[in-house]
Design an enzyme around this catalytic site. Structure first.
Site, PDB file in Angstrom:
ATOM      1  N   ASP A 101       0.782  -1.238   0.000  1.00  0.00           N
ATOM      2  CA  ASP A 101       0.000   0.000   0.000  1.00  0.00           C
ATOM      3  C   ASP A 101       0.815   1.289   0.000  1.00  0.00           C
ATOM      4  O   ASP A 101       0.333   2.326   0.420  1.00  0.00           O
ATOM      5  CB  ASP A 101      -0.913  -0.002   1.235  1.00  0.00           C
ATOM      6  CG  ASP A 101      -0.135  -0.247   2.522  1.00  0.00           C
ATOM      7  OD1 ASP A 101       1.084  -0.023   2.508  1.00  0.00           O
ATOM      8  OD2 ASP A 101      -0.753  -0.661   3.527  1.00  0.00           O
ATOM      9  N   GLU A 123      -0.122  -9.046  -0.917  1.00  0.00           N
ATOM     10  CA  GLU A 123      -0.682  -8.433   0.299  1.00  0.00           C
ATOM     11  C   GLU A 123      -1.906  -7.576  -0.073  1.00  0.00           C
ATOM     12  O   GLU A 123      -1.985  -6.377   0.225  1.00  0.00           O
ATOM     13  CB  GLU A 123       0.351  -7.607   1.080  1.00  0.00           C
ATOM     14  CG  GLU A 123      -0.100  -7.334   2.514  1.00  0.00           C
ATOM     15  CD  GLU A 123       0.874  -6.484   3.331  1.00  0.00           C
ATOM     16  OE1 GLU A 123       1.816  -7.032   3.906  1.00  0.00           O
ATOM     17  OE2 GLU A 123       0.672  -5.251   3.374  1.00  0.00           O
ATOM     18  N   GLU A 137      -2.150   5.127   2.761  1.00  0.00           N
ATOM     19  CA  GLU A 137      -2.101   3.696   2.432  1.00  0.00           C
ATOM     20  C   GLU A 137      -3.473   3.097   2.095  1.00  0.00           C
ATOM     21  O   GLU A 137      -3.582   2.249   1.208  1.00  0.00           O
ATOM     22  CB  GLU A 137      -1.453   2.908   3.572  1.00  0.00           C
ATOM     23  CG  GLU A 137       0.042   3.149   3.742  1.00  0.00           C
ATOM     24  CD  GLU A 137       0.377   4.410   4.513  1.00  0.00           C
ATOM     25  OE1 GLU A 137      -0.555   5.073   5.012  1.00  0.00           O
ATOM     26  OE2 GLU A 137       1.573   4.743   4.621  1.00  0.00           O
ATOM     27  N   HIS A 214       6.257   5.693  12.885  1.00  0.00           N
ATOM     28  CA  HIS A 214       6.593   6.563  11.748  1.00  0.00           C
ATOM     29  C   HIS A 214       5.406   7.030  10.923  1.00  0.00           C
ATOM     30  O   HIS A 214       5.562   7.812   9.981  1.00  0.00           O
ATOM     31  CB  HIS A 214       7.554   5.831  10.798  1.00  0.00           C
ATOM     32  CG  HIS A 214       6.887   4.681  10.072  1.00  0.00           C
ATOM     33  ND1 HIS A 214       6.151   4.857   8.931  1.00  0.00           N
ATOM     34  CD2 HIS A 214       6.819   3.361  10.346  1.00  0.00           C
ATOM     35  CE1 HIS A 214       5.677   3.700   8.528  1.00  0.00           C
ATOM     36  NE2 HIS A 214       6.063   2.772   9.375  1.00  0.00           N
ATOM     37  N   ARG A 216       2.476   8.545   8.795  1.00  0.00           N
ATOM     38  CA  ARG A 216       2.147   9.934   8.445  1.00  0.00           C
ATOM     39  C   ARG A 216       0.994  10.492   9.274  1.00  0.00           C
ATOM     40  O   ARG A 216       1.013  11.635   9.704  1.00  0.00           O
ATOM     41  CB  ARG A 216       1.752  10.014   6.964  1.00  0.00           C
ATOM     42  CG  ARG A 216       2.893  10.371   6.050  1.00  0.00           C
ATOM     43  CD  ARG A 216       2.381  10.490   4.612  1.00  0.00           C
ATOM     44  NE  ARG A 216       3.383  11.122   3.758  1.00  0.00           N
ATOM     45  CZ  ARG A 216       4.484  10.528   3.322  1.00  0.00           C
ATOM     46  NH1 ARG A 216       4.767   9.289   3.680  1.00  0.00           N
ATOM     47  NH2 ARG A 216       5.337  11.180   2.549  1.00  0.00           N
ATOM     48  N   HIS A 247      13.086   5.735  12.454  1.00  0.00           N
ATOM     49  CA  HIS A 247      12.898   5.844  10.996  1.00  0.00           C
ATOM     50  C   HIS A 247      13.658   7.083  10.479  1.00  0.00           C
ATOM     51  O   HIS A 247      13.768   8.081  11.197  1.00  0.00           O
ATOM     52  CB  HIS A 247      11.388   5.987  10.759  1.00  0.00           C
ATOM     53  CG  HIS A 247      10.958   5.830   9.328  1.00  0.00           C
ATOM     54  ND1 HIS A 247      11.211   6.769   8.368  1.00  0.00           N
ATOM     55  CD2 HIS A 247      10.265   4.841   8.698  1.00  0.00           C
ATOM     56  CE1 HIS A 247      10.699   6.373   7.223  1.00  0.00           C
ATOM     57  NE2 HIS A 247      10.117   5.198   7.392  1.00  0.00           N
TER      58      HIS A 247
END
Ligand code: UD1
Ligand code: UDP
Length: 377
Positions: A101, A123, A137, A214, A216, A247
Site C-alpha cells: 500500500d 498483500e 495507504e 513513523h 504519516r 525511521h
C-alpha cells in the site's frame, strides 16, 4: 493466443517493508526456468531499502533512485510513473507484481495499467474502510486492488474485503503473507548482535520494549503523545529499557530527539538491518508500534504488541489475543503498558505465538499460481 514457454515477471518495490516482504518471492521467481524475473526498485527509500537488498542478495535490474529528503506524495507518484515508462517498454513483461500500500505500489500498478500489463497485487485486501487512516495507504491499496488482475491475500478476511468490493472470487488467491516467509528464513540464521548501540543494552537484567513509530497520520500531536507515554513508562518501571530504531524520516527524527533525546534507558538508535531487528524483537518483552509489518511479525514470535494507532487493517492478531489497539493518547498508552508490565498473567495471556498471517510458504504459492494462470511450467 499461442502458449508461452516462458513469461517475463517484473517486480516493483521501493520501501523497506515492501523489500522485506517481496524478497522471498523475488528469490523464488529467480529459481524458475519458465520465468524471466526482473526487479525494478523505485528507491522511494534509499538506505533503508539498500539494507534489505543486501541481506537478501537482490541486485535490481533497474533503480529509479527517486528518493529526495522530505518529498511530497505528488513528487513520489509522478517520478515513479515517469521512471517506469522506460522500464516497462524495455522489459515488456506479461505481469507486474507490486506489494501492499505504499505510493510506489499505487504508482507501479497505475504504470502497469497504462501499458496494459497485468498486475499481481501481493498483500491484497487489507482495509480499515477509512479513506484517511492510514493515510495514504488505505487509498493506495484500494486503488491498486481495482487495477489488479491477481490478488494475493494474506487472510480470509482480506479475501472477503475484496469480494465485498466486487472483485471476482476467481481472481483472489489466499496465500498467506510473505512477511512470514521472510521472518522464518531470517530467524533460522544464527546471528550475534554486532551493532554497538545494542551491545550496551542489558538484556539479562532488564525487560526490553522495542518501539517503532513513523506513520504519516501520527505525525504531529499524536506522535508527541506516543513519545511522552514512552517517557512515562520508563519513569514508572526501573527495570525497563526502550530500544527505538528511529525511521529516517526527518519529521519523525526531530520529534523523537525533542521528546526522547537524552533520557536514561531510552535508546534512540539508527534503523537496524532486518536480521538484528528480528533478533531484537525476539529478545523483547513487549513491542509498541504503529508499523504494519510488526503487527504481523511479533505475534509469530509470541511477543505482545501495543498498536499506537486509532484503527488497524490487521484485526486478526487482535482477535487472536496477541495485539491490542491502544490509540494515540498518552495516558491510554502508558496505562495499558503499565498493566502488562505489572500483571504477569495478563502478560502471559498475550504472549502466545499465533500465526494468523501465514505459514512461511506464501511465496511458493504465489509462484505456483502465476505459473498456472499463465499456463507455463
Ligand atoms: C513510506 C510509505 C509507508 C510505509 C513506510 C515504511 C508512502 C506514502 N508511505 O512512508 O506506507 O509504511 O514507507 O517505512 O508510500 N528517508 C530517508 N532514507 C530512507 C527512507 C526514508 O532519508 O531510506 C526519509 C526521506 O527524507 C523521505 C522521508 O524519509 O523523504 C519519508 O519517506 P517516504 O517514503 O515519503 O515516507 P515514509 O514515511 O517512509
Ligand atoms: N524493521 C527493520 N529495522 C528496523 C525497524 C523495522 O528491519 O529498524 C523491519 C520490520 O521487522 C518490518 C519492517 O521493517 O518487517 C517494517 O517496516 P516499516 O516500519 O518501515 O513499515 P510498515 O511496516 O509500517 O509499513
Amino acid at each position: 493466443m499461442s502458449k508461452l514457454n516462458k513469461i517475463k515477471v517484473l517486480t516493483i518495490f521501493g520501501t523497506r517493508p515492501e523489500a522485506i516482504k517481496m524478497a522471498p518471492l523475488v528469490n523464488k521467481l529467480n529459481q524458475e526456468d519458465c520465468i524471466e524475473a526482473y526487479v525494478c526498485v523505485t528507491a522511494q527509500h534509499r538506505e533503508m531499502l539498500d539494507q534489505v537488498l543486501e541481506l537478501f542478495n537482490i541486485i535490481p535490474d533497474f533503480d529509479l533512485n527517486i528518493m529526495k529528503k522530505n518529498q511530497t506524495l505528488t513528487q513520489i507518484t509522478s517520478k515513479v510513473l515517469e521512471g517506469l515508462e522506460d522500464v516497462i517498454k524495455k522489459v515488456q513483461p506479461q505481469i507486474i507484481l507490486v506489494h501492499g500500500d505504499t505510493t510506489t505500489t499505487f504508482a507501479g500498478a497505475l504504470a502497469a495499467f497504462y501499458h496494459q500489463v497485468k498486475v499481481g497485487h501481493v498483500e491484497a485486501g487489507l482495509r480499515t474502510h477509512n479513506k484517511y487512516s492510514p493515510f495514504p495507504e488505505e487509498m493506495n491499496r484500494t486503488l491498486t486492488g481495482h487495477m489488479a488482475d491477481f490478488h494475493f491475500t494474506p487472510t480470509l478476511r482480506n479475501k472477503e474485503n475484496l469480494i465485498n468490493e466486487g472483485i471476482h472470487k476467481d481472481r483472489i488467491f489466499l496465500t498467506g503473507n510473505t512477511v512470514i516467509d521472510a521472518l522464518i528464513e531470517t530467524s533460522k540464521k544464527e546471528y550475534d548482535f554486532r551493532d554497538s548501540s545494542l551491545k550496551e543494552i542489558d538484556f539479562e537484567k532488564h525487560r526490553i520494549i522495542t518501539v517503532t513509530c513513523h506513520r504519516r497520520e501520527n505525525l504531529g500531536e499524536y506522535m508527541h503523545n506516543i513519545f511522552y507515554a514512552l517517557k512515562d513508562i520508563v519513569e514508572m518501571f526501573s527495570d525497563i529499557e526502550i530500544v527505538f530504531p528511529v525511521h529516517l524520516n526527518p519529521k519523525v527524527r526531530s520529534v523523537a530527539a525533542e521528546v526522547l533525546g537524552d533520557i536514561e534507558r531510552i535508546h534512540l538508535i539508527e534503523p537496524l538491518e532486518y536480521q538484528p531487528f528480528v533478533k531484537l524483537m525476539a529478545q523483547s518483552y513487549l513491542i509498541i508500534t504503529d508499523s504494519g509489518g510488526l503487527q504481523e511479525e511479533a505475534p509469530a514470535l509470541g511477543k505482545p504488541v501495543l498498536v499506537v494507532r486509532k484503527e488497524t487493517e490487521r484485526p486478526e492478531a487482535i482477535e487472536a489475543g496477541t495485539v491490542k489497539l491502544v490509540g494515540v493518547e498518552r495516558k491510554d498508552i502508558a496505562k495499558m503498558a503499565g498493566e502488562l508490565l505489572n500483571d504477569s498473567s495478563a502478560y502471559k495471556a498475550m504472549a502466545q505465538a499465533v500465526n494468523p498471517y501465514g505459514d512461511g510458504t506464501a511465496s511458493d504459492r504465489i509462484v505456483r499460481i502465476i505459473k498456472e494462470q499463465f499456463d507455463i511450467s
